[in-house]
Motif scaffolding. Structure first.
Motif, short mmCIF file in Angstrom:
data_model
loop_
_atom_site.label_atom_id
_atom_site.label_comp_id
_atom_site.label_asym_id
_atom_site.label_seq_id
_atom_site.Cartn_x
_atom_site.Cartn_y
_atom_site.Cartn_z
N THR A 163 0.84 -1.20 0.00
CA THR A 163 0.00 0.00 0.00
C THR A 163 0.87 1.24 0.00
N ARG A 164 0.57 2.16 -0.89
CA ARG A 164 1.23 3.46 -0.90
C ARG A 164 0.57 4.38 0.12
N LEU A 189 2.36 3.93 8.99
CA LEU A 189 2.59 3.00 7.88
C LEU A 189 4.03 3.05 7.40
N ARG A 190 4.63 4.23 7.36
CA ARG A 190 6.00 4.38 6.90
C ARG A 190 7.01 4.24 8.04
N PHE A 191 6.55 4.34 9.30
CA PHE A 191 7.48 4.31 10.41
C PHE A 191 8.07 2.91 10.61
N ALA A 192 7.23 1.87 10.44
CA ALA A 192 7.71 0.50 10.69
C ALA A 192 8.86 0.11 9.76
N PRO A 193 8.74 0.25 8.43
CA PRO A 193 9.89 -0.10 7.59
C PRO A 193 11.09 0.81 7.79
N THR A 194 10.86 2.08 8.12
CA THR A 194 11.98 2.98 8.39
C THR A 194 12.72 2.56 9.65
N LEU A 195 11.99 2.13 10.65
CA LEU A 195 12.62 1.65 11.88
C LEU A 195 13.44 0.39 11.60
N GLY A 196 12.94 -0.49 10.72
CA GLY A 196 13.72 -1.66 10.34
C GLY A 196 15.02 -1.29 9.65
N GLN A 197 14.98 -0.25 8.80
CA GLN A 197 16.20 0.21 8.15
C GLN A 197 17.19 0.78 9.17
N GLU A 198 16.69 1.45 10.21
CA GLU A 198 17.57 1.98 11.24
C GLU A 198 18.26 0.85 12.01
N PHE A 199 17.52 -0.22 12.32
CA PHE A 199 18.13 -1.37 12.97
C PHE A 199 19.21 -1.98 12.08
N GLY A 200 18.94 -2.08 10.78
CA GLY A 200 19.95 -2.60 9.86
C GLY A 200 21.19 -1.74 9.82
N ALA A 201 21.01 -0.41 9.84
CA ALA A 201 22.17 0.48 9.82
C ALA A 201 22.99 0.35 11.10
N VAL A 202 22.32 0.19 12.24
CA VAL A 202 23.05 0.03 13.50
C VAL A 202 23.80 -1.30 13.52
N LEU A 203 23.19 -2.36 13.00
CA LEU A 203 23.88 -3.66 12.93
C LEU A 203 25.11 -3.58 12.03
N ASP A 204 25.00 -2.87 10.90
CA ASP A 204 26.17 -2.71 10.03
C ASP A 204 27.27 -1.92 10.73
#
Length: 294
Positions: A163-164, A189-204
């Motif tokens: 969904t857009r 709606l956009r916060f959940a995937p953005t939060l996942g990207q932040e977790f990925g950046a911290v893991l990197d």
């Protein structure tokens, strides 16, 4: 010569002041996208066509297999009611099966299988805790609570992935919800995937500093792992929420006028069948919880 005087020069011939009057690429792309004929279409043609194709892709219609956002929201509420109205594992299994079929129909086979696998793992953990004595029964109850919530999360993840934001805002307007509620749901709606990207950046970043997350490290230094992982993410949460809220405000999410949309959400046959399925499942779950059905 007066600065306001306009002279007719050859487009490819430099002026007396040495400035080349050949149309700029921005003007060329704009005129070409507007359908201007002649040499302006030819100059910078390849780059302009790429720009036009990029705009067409950005404004492309949603995929054919997509669940209406209004149906997705109603199904999430019905799934939550179904899984918490009774303690029946069969109801949970039916809810997971319906969500998996919806995800597969939307072209998200791998995501549907991952969510189903997580539910199966939680089910096994609950069974093991229930048969391991009184000590682990509280842990099993926690796993059971997460397992029931997972069913609604599964449908919500499918809605987020298909969904857009503009589609959701227009659908919520069609439902007659207040603008504040619509704005909050669109930001969420956009916060959940953005939060996942932040977790990925911290893991990197942790990998770069030599403190990669691993099961052995979690067992040896749990407090340090929580500090290294959660503190940067918590620090970014407030910033990300502000950025998403500002982006939604710039797009006119709280404008007083009635929204128009490029997309026209329609409830199709599959949407209706999915809605009927989860309505029936909610009815069965409420009947089981009330003792009407054995």
């Amino acid at each position: 010569m007066d600065n306001n005087t306009t002279t007719n020069r050859d487009p490819g011939k430099p002026s007396a002041y040495g400035a080349n009057t050949t149309p700029s690429f921005a003007c060329t792309a704009t005129l070409e996208s507007a359908g201007a004929p002649g040499p302006l279409q030819a100059s910078g043609g390849a780059a302009a066509k790429v720009s036009v194709r990029a705009r067409e892709r950005a404004a492309a219609v949603p995929p054919a297999h997509c669940i209406d956002p209004r149906v997705s929201l109603i199904c999430i509420l019905l799934i939550s009611l179904s899984t918490f109205a009774s303690a029946s594992v069969a109801v949970e299994l039916a809810a997971v099966g319906g969500c998996a079929l919806a995800g597969i129909w939307c072209g998200r086979l791998s995501s549907a299988l991952r969510w189903a696998a997580v539910w199966a793992v939680l089910f096994v953990l609950c069974w093991l805790c229930a048969h391991s004595g009184v000590v682990l029964m509280a842990v099993g109850a926690s796993f059971a609570m997460v397992r029931r919530m997972l069913c609604a999360f599964m449908m919500a993840a499918n809605m987020v992935g298909t969904t857009r934001t503009g589609e959701l805002a227009y659908s919520l307007q069609r439902l007659g919800l207040p603008k504040r509620v619509s704005a909050a749901l669109c930001v969420m709606l956009r916060f959940a995937p953005t939060l996942g990207q932040e977790f990925g950046a911290v893991l990197d970043a942790m990998k770069v500093r030599g403190i990669a997350l691993s099961p052995a490290r979690v067992l040896r230094h749990p407090v340090q792992v929580i500090e290294n992982l959660l503190v940067p993410v918590v620090g970014r949460v407030g910033i990300v929420a502000d950025e998403l809220a500002n982006a939604a405000a710039v797009r006119g999410i709280d404008a007083p006028n009635r929204r128009t949309s490029y997309y026209e959400p329609r409830i199709g046959v599959v949407d209706a069948l999915l809605l009927v399925y989860f309505v029936a499942l909610a009815g069965v779950s409420v009947a089981l919880g009330a003792g009407v059905l054995a």
